[in-house]
Design a protein around this motif. Structure first.
Motif, PDB file in Angstrom:
ATOM      1  N   ILE A 490     -46.047   5.048 -12.610  1.00  0.00           N
ATOM      2  CA  ILE A 490     -44.639   5.413 -12.375  1.00  0.00           C
ATOM      3  C   ILE A 490     -44.546   6.452 -11.270  1.00  0.00           C
ATOM      4  O   ILE A 490     -43.712   6.350 -10.362  1.00  0.00           O
ATOM      5  CB  ILE A 490     -43.988   5.935 -13.678  1.00  0.00           C
ATOM      6  N   ALA A 491     -45.424   7.464 -11.318  1.00  0.00           N
ATOM      7  CA  ALA A 491     -45.419   8.515 -10.295  1.00  0.00           C
ATOM      8  C   ALA A 491     -45.698   7.929  -8.910  1.00  0.00           C
ATOM      9  O   ALA A 491     -45.046   8.296  -7.924  1.00  0.00           O
ATOM     10  CB  ALA A 491     -46.452   9.588 -10.639  1.00  0.00           C
ATOM     11  N   VAL A 492     -46.660   7.007  -8.831  1.00  0.00           N
ATOM     12  CA  VAL A 492     -46.998   6.365  -7.550  1.00  0.00           C
ATOM     13  C   VAL A 492     -45.788   5.618  -7.002  1.00  0.00           C
ATOM     14  O   VAL A 492     -45.441   5.744  -5.819  1.00  0.00           O
ATOM     15  CB  VAL A 492     -48.198   5.399  -7.726  1.00  0.00           C
ATOM     16  N   PHE A 493     -45.120   4.849  -7.855  1.00  0.00           N
ATOM     17  CA  PHE A 493     -43.975   4.049  -7.419  1.00  0.00           C
ATOM     18  C   PHE A 493     -42.838   4.955  -6.921  1.00  0.00           C
ATOM     19  O   PHE A 493     -42.254   4.708  -5.857  1.00  0.00           O
ATOM     20  CB  PHE A 493     -43.478   3.169  -8.565  1.00  0.00           C
ATOM     21  N   CYS A 494     -42.530   6.008  -7.681  1.00  0.00           N
ATOM     22  CA  CYS A 494     -41.445   6.921  -7.291  1.00  0.00           C
ATOM     23  C   CYS A 494     -41.755   7.591  -5.957  1.00  0.00           C
ATOM     24  O   CYS A 494     -40.890   7.677  -5.069  1.00  0.00           O
ATOM     25  CB  CYS A 494     -41.235   7.986  -8.361  1.00  0.00           C
ATOM     26  N   ALA A 495     -42.987   8.069  -5.817  1.00  0.00           N
ATOM     27  CA  ALA A 495     -43.375   8.732  -4.569  1.00  0.00           C
ATOM     28  C   ALA A 495     -43.340   7.756  -3.395  1.00  0.00           C
ATOM     29  O   ALA A 495     -42.959   8.129  -2.277  1.00  0.00           O
ATOM     30  CB  ALA A 495     -44.771   9.345  -4.718  1.00  0.00           C
ATOM     31  N   ALA A 496     -43.722   6.504  -3.628  1.00  0.00           N
ATOM     32  CA  ALA A 496     -43.702   5.491  -2.564  1.00  0.00           C
ATOM     33  C   ALA A 496     -42.276   5.257  -2.066  1.00  0.00           C
ATOM     34  O   ALA A 496     -42.043   5.095  -0.857  1.00  0.00           O
ATOM     35  CB  ALA A 496     -44.318   4.186  -3.066  1.00  0.00           C
ATOM     36  N   CYS A 497     -41.316   5.228  -2.981  1.00  0.00           N
ATOM     37  CA  CYS A 497     -39.908   5.076  -2.574  1.00  0.00           C
ATOM     38  C   CYS A 497     -39.472   6.246  -1.703  1.00  0.00           C
ATOM     39  O   CYS A 497     -38.748   6.057  -0.705  1.00  0.00           O
ATOM     40  CB  CYS A 497     -39.005   4.984  -3.805  1.00  0.00           C
ATOM     41  N   VAL A 498     -39.933   7.456  -2.052  1.00  0.00           N
ATOM     42  CA  VAL A 498     -39.598   8.640  -1.252  1.00  0.00           C
ATOM     43  C   VAL A 498     -40.244   8.541   0.137  1.00  0.00           C
ATOM     44  O   VAL A 498     -39.627   8.903   1.146  1.00  0.00           O
ATOM     45  CB  VAL A 498     -40.041   9.934  -1.969  1.00  0.00           C
ATOM     46  N   VAL A 499     -41.477   8.044   0.194  1.00  0.00           N
ATOM     47  CA  VAL A 499     -42.150   7.857   1.488  1.00  0.00           C
ATOM     48  C   VAL A 499     -41.312   6.958   2.394  1.00  0.00           C
ATOM     49  O   VAL A 499     -41.128   7.239   3.583  1.00  0.00           O
ATOM     50  CB  VAL A 499     -43.569   7.267   1.288  1.00  0.00           C
TER      51      VAL A 499
END
Length: 698
Positions: A490-499
């Motif tokens: 979940i953390a990876v996915f959220c951070a990827a959207c921010v990227v």
């Protein structure tokens, strides 16, 4: 010959009841066995259920144990728990006046007075991080103030803009009538006021006649900002004299400055030695360096170098041995960059982030614009709570320092929207007119699936209104507090959207500056969208901005130190976000802002034992103290962030077009359209009218 006679009927009749009884007995035993088996099955099911519950409990206890270990490790003998349980306060930008006369505020001080001030600064959590030059400038600009016994210097709840150092006398600090402590000679108080406009949290009164040294925020900020600008211009000039670097543009030289470290050498300390392999370039900022070369077995002085001169530049571009020895003559301060960092920083061909972002440009943009032009405020009606304590009241989605966000419905389309309503009088009072106009203009132009849309803007005599896209999944902050911390996927996915949001913004020269879970929303598909552009700023490549703004836990060190910041500060905040999503609290946190800033400037990251190696690597590279060395801000730009192994599960192409299944979907509750939001009472009070005319073009 023998004959066997058949049993007589009388014998058969007498045997039948015995057989029936036997069959009945067997049937009863079978039924008992079935009941026993059923009971055993039920017991097994109960045992299985208890076992699963115990496993869940064990996992929960293990997680709590891990978190306790982590908190204990991170606390570093601090008495407070550093877990962030409440929303962070934001700090709005405040203009730096161009006409502050620093020279006019300088006050001559005796040696003993200067010594007292320097000792007070050195023992203060935040001020002790200032460099020698900044401390010297502060000492010069502190002015004297005398107060009689019984006078109040600071009143709890009032806004402050001055920091004080006690020179003589005694003062009493109270909070809500309760005595907290006594201040005497050498104590510092009110230091947060020199960073930003904040309310005083305690009252300070003179117990005796007192003498104080004080400095106002505008003076302090002007000192720090002017010092940083002049130092930057000075180093830029020094770099332009280096033959190896003369072909580089100002933007490229600015990147080198961001990657350089300040290093100090003592008298007679050898900085580089003849014959050794060289990999570092130095610029002398302060002091003198002796250059010697071995001739006939003896060290012969070639020359002496002073401020602004440099050495070791060839070491940046090829393998080379030092051709001379450079030794410090007295204390020497240099600015340096090593070859490895230099190679990450230069060349800059890819820095403009040509990422083929058109794959997720919104083809519906023209339709949105024509639709928004026909919208009117009267076309929207408030959505009401259908149950609970606020039943019948309009739904409030969020409340912030600059306004409220309410849920409304379009009468014509039957679609939900988020209506942001801000008091015009409040905007004027906080001098945020230009920021609000900029936010509206930027959001109207942005067409990214990772940034919330602005559909229309309106105004009346009391408020400005923005009709925003409604993200029904709610705030990521709320979900994080419910979960405690997120699973890595979940953390990876959220951070990827921010990227992806940052890639879009940075390519267009927009610096965001307020990343945190509170500003991330979930849409109905579980994708993350960036909201609230109140602190965003347009910035050209190579330029710096000097505003002090953002959220304390997420501020990059260069913002706190007034050194000037750029897009690199967004990458710092991305590292802080990744940490908070995985741990539940930011890496640098405290109930006292001064301690937050001190921890950020110390830069010591302490990871919990359950955090994976890839996550540690990414966060460490994003949260490097020098902005020019941060992942995302080196020569390959944001591509280096995307290519980091922590994002190995992300198919960036699919993410951009919304074809990845979001692991955040289970976080979104089913029910009324507002079920994923905290509930707030409606504010029925009316803001004051404003006729200043600042919003004429809004």
């Amino acid at each position: 010959m023998s004959w066997t006679l058949p049993p007589s009927p009388s014998l058969r009749c007498s045997a039948q009841p015995a057989m029936d009884a036997q069959v009945q007995e067997l049937r009863l035993q079978l039924e008992k066995q079935c009941l026993l088996n059923k009971e055993l099955e039920n017991r097994n099911a109960d045992l299985e259920r208890h076992l699963q519950e115990k496993e869940k409990l064990l996992k929960k206890l293990q997680r709590q144990l891990d978190e306790l270990d982590c908190q204990q490790e991170r606390s570093n003998n601090d008495s407070e728990a550093d877990v962030r349980k409440s929303r962070t306060a934001v700090i709005a930008t405040e203009p730096i006046p161009e006409d502050v006369d620093i020279t006019g505020t300088r006050v001559q001080k005796t040696v003993s007075e200067s010594s007292l001030i320097i000792k007070a600064i050195q023992k203060n959590d935040f001020l002790s991080r200032l460099d020698d030059e900044q401390v010297a400038m502060m000492v010069d600009c502190l002015v004297e103030q005398e107060l009689s016994q019984g006078n109040a210097i600071i009143m709890e709840g009032t806004e402050g803009n001055t920091m004080y150092i006690v020179a003589e006398g005694e003062l009493l600090v109270t909070q809500a009538g309760r005595i907290l402590r006594t201040l005497t000679s050498g104590d510092v108080f009110g230091e947060l006021a020199i960073l930003y406009n904040c309310k005083r949290t305690a009252t300070v009164k003179a117990v005796t006649n007192v003498k104080l040294w004080c400095i106002e925020r505008q003076t302090y900020r002007a000192i720090m900002t002017n010092k940083s600008k002049k130092k930057r211009e000075q180093i830029m000039g020094f770099l332009k004299t280096a033959r190896t670097l003369k072909e580089l543009s100002d933007m490229q030289l600015s990147k080198i400055i961001d990657s350089m470290e300040e290093v100090k050498f003592q008298d007679n300390e050898v900085i580089v030695r003849e014959g050794t392999e060289g990999n570092t370039f130095y610029i002398i900022l302060k002091g003198e360096v002796q250059v010697t070369k071995k001739v006939n077995g003896q060290q012969k002085e070639i020359r002496k170098m002073g401020k602004g001169e440099h050495f070791g530049e060839l070491a940046l571009i090829r393998e080379i041995c030092r051709t001379a020895t450079c030794t410090a003559v007295g204390p020497v301060t240099c600015f340096s960059i090593d070859k490895e960092v230099f190679e990450e920083t230069i060349p800059f061909e890819n820095l403009e982030l040509h990422d083929d972002l058109n794959v997720f440009e919104d083809v519906m943009a023209p339709q949105n614009k024509s639709q928004s032009s026909s919208m009117q405020l009267k076309d929207f009606v408030p959505v009401l709570y259908q149950e609970g304590r606020y039943q019948g009241e309009p739904v409030t989605l969020g409340v912030g320092g600059f306004g409220r966000v309410e849920l409304v419905m379009s009468v014509q389309q039957g679609k939900y929207y988020a209506l942001k309503r801000v008091s015009k009088k409040h905007i004027v009072a906080k001098r945020q007119e230009e920021h609000v106009k900029f936010e509206k203009r930027i959001l109207q132009e942005i067409q990214s699936d990772f940034i919330v849309r602005l559909h229309a803007g309106f105004k009346d005599i009391r408020y400005i209104y923005m009709i925003m896209e409604f993200c029904s999944g709610g705030e990521l902050w709320t979900k994080l507090k419910e979960a405690g911390r997120f699973e890595e996927s979940i953390a990876v996915f959220c951070a990827a959207c921010v990227v992806e949001a940052f890639a879009y913004l940075h390519k267009r020269g927009i610096l965001y500056r307020d990343l945190k879970p509170e500003n991330l929303m979930l849409d109905r598909h579980g994708y993350i969208k960036l909201v609230d552009f109140g602190f965003a700023k347009e910035l050209a490549r190579g330029e710096k901005t000097y505003s002090f703004c953002g959220t304390p836990e997420y501020m990059a060190p260069e913002i706190i130190q007034n050194q000037g910041h750029d897009f690199a500060s967004d990458f710092w905040s991305l590292g802080v976000l990744a940490f908070e999503l995985l741990v539940g609290s930011p890496p640098f946190s405290s109930s006292e802002p001064q301690k937050i800033y001190a921890k950020i400037l110390d830069g010591a990251l302490k990871f919990p034992p359950y955090m994976g190696e890839a996550a540690r690597s990414l966060i460490s590279k994003l949260c490097r103290p020098r902005p020019g060395q941060r992942l995302g801000n080196t020569k390959h730009g944001i591509k280096d962030v995307r290519n980091h192994r922590w994002f190995g599960s992300i198919n960036w192409q699919k993410l951009r077009v919304g074809q990845m299944e979001a692991p955040t979907l289970p976080l979104i509750r089913k029910g009324p359209c507002y079920i994923n939001f905290d509930r707030h009472p409606y504010d029925w009070t009316q803001a004051e009218e404003d006729f200043s005319g600042w919003d004429e073009d809004f």
